[in-house]
Design a protein around this motif. Structure first.
Motif, PDB file in Angstrom:
ATOM      1  N   ASP A 176      79.217 -31.253 124.664  1.00 49.13           N
ATOM      2  CA  ASP A 176      79.699 -29.919 124.013  1.00 49.13           C
ATOM      3  C   ASP A 176      80.922 -29.298 124.641  1.00 49.13           C
ATOM      4  OD1 ASP A 176      78.715 -27.808 122.136  1.00 49.13           O
ATOM      5  OD2 ASP A 176      78.629 -26.836 124.019  1.00 49.13           O
ATOM      6  N   VAL A 177      81.760 -29.061 123.843  1.00 51.44           N
ATOM      7  CA  VAL A 177      82.987 -28.065 124.375  1.00 51.44           C
ATOM      8  C   VAL A 177      82.905 -26.841 123.785  1.00 51.44           C
ATOM      9  CG1 VAL A 177      85.208 -27.924 124.432  1.00 51.44           C
ATOM     10  CG2 VAL A 177      84.280 -30.041 124.422  1.00 51.44           C
ATOM     11  N   SER A 178      82.755 -25.737 124.586  1.00 53.19           N
ATOM     12  CA  SER A 178      82.869 -24.362 124.352  1.00 53.19           C
ATOM     13  C   SER A 178      83.818 -23.593 124.856  1.00 53.19           C
ATOM     14  CB  SER A 178      81.464 -23.860 124.390  1.00 53.19           C
ATOM     15  OG  SER A 178      81.087 -23.722 125.826  1.00 53.19           O
ATOM     16  N   VAL A 179      84.052 -22.380 124.407  1.00 53.13           N
ATOM     17  CA  VAL A 179      85.328 -21.534 125.114  1.00 53.13           C
ATOM     18  C   VAL A 179      84.764 -20.062 125.082  1.00 53.13           C
ATOM     19  CG1 VAL A 179      87.580 -20.667 124.736  1.00 53.13           C
ATOM     20  CG2 VAL A 179      86.916 -23.043 124.288  1.00 53.13           C
ATOM     21  N   ALA A 180      84.741 -19.554 126.061  1.00 53.20           N
ATOM     22  CA  ALA A 180      84.583 -18.141 126.415  1.00 53.20           C
ATOM     23  C   ALA A 180      85.823 -17.393 126.380  1.00 53.20           C
ATOM     24  CB  ALA A 180      83.568 -17.709 127.365  1.00 53.20           C
ATOM     25  N   VAL A 181      86.257 -16.474 125.607  1.00 53.96           N
ATOM     26  CA  VAL A 181      87.525 -15.826 125.603  1.00 53.96           C
ATOM     27  C   VAL A 181      87.269 -14.246 125.890  1.00 53.96           C
ATOM     28  CG1 VAL A 181      89.243 -14.718 124.186  1.00 53.96           C
ATOM     29  CG2 VAL A 181      88.069 -16.894 123.624  1.00 53.96           C
ATOM     30  N   GLY A 182      87.847 -14.039 127.294  1.00 56.67           N
ATOM     31  CA  GLY A 182      87.673 -12.912 128.048  1.00 56.67           C
ATOM     32  C   GLY A 182      89.056 -11.953 127.642  1.00 56.67           C
ATOM     33  N   ALA A 183      89.137 -10.766 128.347  1.00 54.31           N
ATOM     34  CA  ALA A 183      90.371 -10.011 128.041  1.00 54.31           C
ATOM     35  C   ALA A 183      91.528 -10.647 128.965  1.00 54.31           C
ATOM     36  CB  ALA A 183      90.224  -8.595 128.703  1.00 54.31           C
ATOM     37  N   GLU A 184      91.288 -11.251 130.049  1.00 52.35           N
ATOM     38  CA  GLU A 184      92.686 -11.832 130.780  1.00 52.35           C
ATOM     39  C   GLU A 184      92.496 -13.291 130.854  1.00 52.35           C
ATOM     40  OE1 GLU A 184      95.041  -9.907 131.635  1.00 52.35           O
ATOM     41  OE2 GLU A 184      94.106  -7.887 130.930  1.00 52.35           O
ATOM     42  N   THR A 185      91.366 -13.876 130.828  1.00 50.45           N
ATOM     43  CA  THR A 185      91.322 -15.401 130.890  1.00 50.45           C
ATOM     44  C   THR A 185      90.328 -15.896 129.576  1.00 50.45           C
ATOM     45  OG1 THR A 185      89.368 -15.095 132.263  1.00 50.45           O
ATOM     46  CG2 THR A 185      91.608 -15.113 133.471  1.00 50.45           C
ATOM     47  N   CYS A 186      90.575 -17.312 129.751  1.00 52.26           N
ATOM     48  CA  CYS A 186      89.616 -18.166 128.800  1.00 52.26           C
ATOM     49  C   CYS A 186      89.101 -19.205 129.697  1.00 52.26           C
ATOM     50  CB  CYS A 186      90.452 -18.670 127.677  1.00 52.26           C
ATOM     51  SG  CYS A 186      91.317 -17.808 126.422  1.00 52.26           S
ATOM     52  N   THR A 187      87.775 -19.433 129.386  1.00 46.45           N
ATOM     53  CA  THR A 187      87.084 -20.280 129.999  1.00 46.45           C
ATOM     54  C   THR A 187      86.255 -21.385 129.260  1.00 46.45           C
ATOM     55  OG1 THR A 187      86.145 -18.528 131.728  1.00 46.45           O
ATOM     56  CG2 THR A 187      85.035 -20.930 131.861  1.00 46.45           C
ATOM     57  N   THR A 246      76.123 -32.550 133.593  1.00 41.30           N
ATOM     58  CA  THR A 246      77.286 -31.481 134.322  1.00 41.30           C
ATOM     59  C   THR A 246      77.912 -30.809 133.411  1.00 41.30           C
ATOM     60  OG1 THR A 246      77.480 -33.448 135.744  1.00 41.30           O
ATOM     61  CG2 THR A 246      79.323 -32.013 135.885  1.00 41.30           C
ATOM     62  N   VAL A 247      78.404 -29.692 133.694  1.00 43.19           N
ATOM     63  CA  VAL A 247      79.255 -28.692 133.003  1.00 43.19           C
ATOM     64  C   VAL A 247      80.764 -28.420 133.846  1.00 43.19           C
ATOM     65  CG1 VAL A 247      79.820 -26.477 131.733  1.00 43.19           C
ATOM     66  CG2 VAL A 247      77.354 -27.643 131.960  1.00 43.19           C
ATOM     67  N   VAL A 248      81.771 -28.738 133.511  1.00 41.15           N
ATOM     68  CA  VAL A 248      82.821 -28.718 134.041  1.00 41.15           C
ATOM     69  C   VAL A 248      83.493 -27.378 133.660  1.00 41.15           C
ATOM     70  CG1 VAL A 248      85.208 -29.519 134.574  1.00 41.15           C
ATOM     71  CG2 VAL A 248      83.335 -31.152 134.712  1.00 41.15           C
ATOM     72  N   CYS A 249      83.769 -26.217 134.266  1.00 35.27           N
ATOM     73  CA  CYS A 249      84.534 -25.132 133.546  1.00 35.27           C
ATOM     74  C   CYS A 249      85.831 -24.971 134.261  1.00 35.27           C
ATOM     75  CB  CYS A 249      83.711 -24.030 134.258  1.00 35.27           C
ATOM     76  SG  CYS A 249      81.754 -24.076 133.805  1.00 35.27           S
ATOM     77  N   VAL A 250      86.732 -24.803 133.153  1.00 36.07           N
ATOM     78  CA  VAL A 250      88.245 -24.498 133.356  1.00 36.07           C
ATOM     79  C   VAL A 250      88.547 -23.014 132.954  1.00 36.07           C
ATOM     80  CG1 VAL A 250      90.723 -25.306 132.845  1.00 36.07           C
ATOM     81  CG2 VAL A 250      88.524 -27.158 132.960  1.00 36.07           C
ATOM     82  N   ASP A 251      89.128 -22.260 133.951  1.00 35.12           N
ATOM     83  CA  ASP A 251      89.185 -21.007 133.715  1.00 35.12           C
ATOM     84  C   ASP A 251      90.984 -20.626 133.742  1.00 35.12           C
ATOM     85  OD1 ASP A 251      88.163 -18.249 133.283  1.00 35.12           O
ATOM     86  OD2 ASP A 251      89.472 -17.626 135.080  1.00 35.12           O
ATOM     87  N   LEU A 252      91.403 -20.237 132.558  1.00 36.84           N
ATOM     88  CA  LEU A 252      92.839 -20.208 132.382  1.00 36.84           C
ATOM     89  C   LEU A 252      93.223 -18.887 131.850  1.00 36.84           C
ATOM     90  CD1 LEU A 252      93.123 -23.636 129.964  1.00 36.84           C
ATOM     91  CD2 LEU A 252      94.068 -23.344 132.449  1.00 36.84           C
TER      92      LEU A 252
END
Length: 256
Positions: A176-187, A246-252
């Motif tokens: 499962d691929v999900s994206v959390a969109v923040g003001a300065e970053t995307c995870t 496992t969940v691998v989190c990538v913060d960009l």
């Protein structure tokens, strides 16, 4: 050095030095030539390996329909090894590129387009597991969602998605691929239902040459992921999935 003067202060002589750099220049030219030759050899080897693995996978796909369940499991292991070998050639190529660049030129990268492309790619790569593999994407993302990176951002998600399949424990694989969109970053979160990673290894798996307990790989893939994400000004870490996996989190960093 200052000039030599006589008793009246008039300049009588100049003192200078010169150094013969011919040998150094020849050594630099020889090193450059040797580096170019190694790069050419690297390209030839990668090309030939990819071609041979493509042949193996092609014949494997044709065999699959004529095999029973036990034989298909054996074929799956062969096909996984072929995929891993192909991916290794790409990892070497990408590592060569990033290790040769201390200060990459970052640019806005369309995150949604990259994820869509890589999800379709992993489905295509592991088509021989179509009956037991499901990959859910993040759904609709903002059309203007861009992050700081280079075209090698795709390698980050190629490695993470492929790892989720290759390091499963043989049953049905769900990603499962999900994206959390923040003001300065995307995870970006890539969650699987595999065997998981022990707490003691959650950071170490990103070290050069580090392998998980169940891994037979080289340890280059996650090292490459960490190096790239760091170059992009982001970070990557591992969490536990619920109930397993496992969940691998990538913060960009976002580009606004």
């Amino acid at each position: 050095m200052p000039p030599l003067r006589d008793a009246n202060g008039a300049v009588t002589n100049w003192v200078g030095f010169q150094q013969d750099v011919t040998a150094r220049k020849r050594a630099e030219e020889a090193l450059s030539t040797e580096r170019d030759q190694y790069e050419l050899l690297n390209q030839i080897i990668r090309h030939d390996i990819r071609n041979d693995m493509a042949v193996i996978r092609g014949w494997g796909d044709q065999l699959r329909a004529d095999l029973d369940d036990d034989q298909r499991e054996t074929l799956r292991r062969v096909m996984d090894a072929a995929v891993h070998t192909q991916e290794l050639t790409e990892e070497v190529r990408d590592l060569t590129e990033i290790l040769g660049s201390d200060d990459p030129a970052l640019e806005p990268i369309d995150l949604g387009a990259v994820l869509t492309r890589e999800i379709e790619q992993v489905r295509s790569t592991f088509e021989y597991q179509a009956d037991t593999l499901s990959v859910d994407g993040p759904g609709d993302l903002p059309a203007d969602l861009a992050v700081r990176g280079t075209p090698l951002l795709s390698s980050v998600f190629t490695n993470l998605l492929d790892n989720a399949v290759l390091h499963s424990d043989g049953g049905a694989v769900h990603i499962d691929v999900s994206v959390a969109v923040g003001a300065e970053t995307c995870t970006v979160r890539i969650a699987d239902n595999g065997p998981g990673i022990p707490d003691a290894q959650k950071r170490a798996v990103f070290d050069h040459g580090e392998q998980g307990e169940r891994s037979s790989g080289t340890g280059l893939g996650l090292y490459l992921v960490d190096e790239l994400v760091t170059q992009f000004g982001g970070r990557v870490w591992v969490e536990d999935n619920d109930p397993r996996g496992t969940v691998v989190c990538v913060d960009l960093q976002r580009v606004r």
